[in-house]
Design an enzyme around this catalytic site. Structure first.
Site: not given
Ligand code: F6P
Length: 531
Positions: A212, A218, A271-272, A357, A388, A498
């Site tokens: 987003k 990452e 995002g979620r 979240e 199990h 972060k």
């Molecule tokens: O974990 C924090 C967060 O901002 C989530 O809300 C989001 O889904 C994820 O990181 C990834 O964010 P982005 O889509 O901006 O890479």
């Protein structure tokens, strides 16, 4: 943008006090077995059909009076007005001054449905953009599906840009294009991307950079690593343009990365909650345009159920009220998800982000500390695997863990006789948790029983049913967050870690521990210098 928040926190209502009195009088000592004996119609009373999802709530620690008081609480909290504010496009995400309109991504286009949506400008303008982007995305998905050279699609994203699409693609694997393999890479551990790249060839691979913000550490690290790999394997700069697409609201950053094919979305999609947007491209590639439209239609049916059904027959609301009853009155700290469906094996992980979240907050929407608990820990594994592993604790451990079973009437891909065996186990666990074996003399073999569970039943795992199931959870999270008086749509709790990681990373190279606490300093000294 600001708006007059129409709702009240649960603990500031008269119903909250009445629920406490009811809990002391009848809630704490409630016995499920006695409740079924008293009421021959209990199953009918506490079960209901919602779009694509049948829910049996009868094995929960509630009676008619509990539900009546909980519904009273929802009304006194102004849940309906708050829900209507979301559907009107009001900026209910107050800390970010944003509307919350993931549901709009599922709204049919007025041109196609022939029905005019009664809408504010925010909603009407949003809907036009939604359909223009959806049409473009589905055309792109079909182009990729028709391109025989592309055999492997790698989605690079994390959190909401990974969990939703990964869960859905796995769930609908029976419908996957046979010539396409979908891969999901999220972690910044090179082990994940590195071991996948060993199996791939640049000419046959399409990378989807899903983020987003297009700034997430990452995702950007993995995206750069994928680009380096592509070029090192003989891919050309021209090839990069054909083999890297971006799914993002940050069009500028995607262009700077060198990507020309970008599908956009909007800041009002959390995002979620984003698998219905451009973030859903891997789903559309896997199951095709019609499959994706069916997924949206199933979710839309649940949106309409949530938006228009009176609270007493509104499944997301009833589930949210149960969550509150268990968390704030019984004090149950977690809920276990038990999908008896291998297809739904990533549902617990997806729900962990969606629920924790969204509602794992300790302050209300105004920033004032909350005097009560919020989101329970959500955890689980598909059945029968969980049986199990940890079901021992759920049956005989000292803590009560409400379990949510999900089963399908129709098997996806049945090997002879397996489906009834799977479903019988789900039914058996729910029954065993309730009935127990309380009169057994040997303490080791005694089961107290009276352990609550909810049972959700789907006809089958097709796109529409899955869409409805996911939307059910989204709205349940909305409703419980509203009752708890919190903003379910921000996530400030992920920021501090972060920031500290950004400070520590260069110290790993130099070994500089100045200003650190003794534990972090001690660990860092053992690790540095790190290349
Ligand atoms: O974990 C924090 C967060 O901002 C989530 O809300 C989001 O889904 C994820 O990181 C990834 O964010 P982005 O889509 O901006 O890479």
């Amino acid at each position: 943008m600001s708006f007059a928040d129409p709702h009240t926190r649960c603990d500031r209502t008269p119903a909250w006090q009445r629920l406490h009195a009811h809990y002391d009088a009848a809630g704490r000592g409630f016995d499920l077995r006695a409740a079924f004996e008293r009421d021959a119609r209990r199953f009918t009373r506490f079960s209901q059909q919602a779009p694509y999802v049948f829910a049996d709530l009868s094995k929960n620690l509630i009676d008619a009076q509990t539900e009546a008081l909980l519904l009273q609480l929802a009304r006194e909290c102004g849940l309906e007005a708050y829900r209507d504010a979301m559907f009107a496009g009001a900026p209910i995400n107050g800390t970010e001054q944003r509307a919350v309109m993931h549901w709009l991504l599922r709204e049919p286009s007025p041109a196609q449905s022939g029905q005019a949506l009664e809408a504010t400008d925010t909603v009407a303008n949003g809907l036009r953009e939604v359909h223009a982007t959806l049409d473009a995305m589905l055309r792109l998905a079909e182009r990729v599906r028709a391109d025989e050279a592309i055999t492997d699609i790698v989605n690079i994203g994390i959190g909401g840009s990974d969990l939703g699409p990964a869960m859905v693609v796995k769930a609908l694997d029976d419908l996957r294009h046979p010539g396409k393999r979908l891969h999901f890479v999220s972690n910044v551990d090179g082990m994940e991307l590195g071991s996948l790249l060993r199996q791939l060839r640049p000419a046959n691979t399409l990378f989807l950079i899903a983020s987003k913000t297009f700034t997430t550490l990452e995702t950007m690290t993995n995206a750069h690593a994928a680009r380096e790999w592509f070029l090192a394997q003989g891919g050309s700069q021209d090839g990069l343009v054909r083999h890297f697409y971006a799914l993002t609201t940050n069009l500028e950053a995607a262009a700077q990365f060198g990507i020309e094919t970008t599908l956009g979305f909007w800041d009002w999609v959390g995002g979620r909650y984003s698998l219905w947007s451009a973030i859903g491209l891997p789903i559309a590639i896997a199951i095709g345009a019609q499959g994706f439209r069916d997924l949206l239609a199933g979710a839309h049916a649940m949106d309409e159920h949530f938006r228009t059904t009176p609270l007493e027959a509104n499944l997301p609301v009833r589930l949210a009220l149960l969550d509150l009853w268990y968390r704030n009155f019984h004090g149950f700290a977690s809920r276990s998800m038990a999908p008896y469906s291998h297809g739904l094996r990533r549902l617990p992980a997806y729900l962990q982000q969606l629920e924790m979240e969204s509602n794992g907050k300790g302050v209300d929407a105004q920033g004032d500390p909350l005097p009560y608990a919020t989101a329970p820990v959500v955890w689980g594994e598909p059945g029968t695997n969980g049986q199990h592993a940890f079901f021992q604790m759920i049956h005989q451990g000292p803590d009560t863990v409400p379990v949510e079973f999900i089963a399908l009437r129709e098997p996806g891909r049945d090997l002879k006789g397996q489906h009834p065996r799977l479903v019988a186990n789900a039914l058996a666990q729910a029954r065993a948790l309730m009935m127990g074996r309380p009169h057994e003399q040997d303490g080791h073999r005694r089961f107290a029983g009276n352990r609550p569970s909810t049972f959700l039943l789907l006809e089958c795992l097709d796109p529409a049913s899955l869409g409805a199931l996911i939307a059910l959870y989204e709205h349940r999270v909305f409703a419980s967050g509203a009752l708890w008086g919190i903003n379910s749509f921000d996530q400030w709790g992920v920021e501090l870690g972060k920031t500290i990681a950004r400070d520590l990373e260069p110290r790993l190279a130099t070994g500089d521990v100045q200003g650190l606490d003794a534990s972090t300093a001690g660990l860092l000294r053992r690790l540095a210098p790190m290349a």
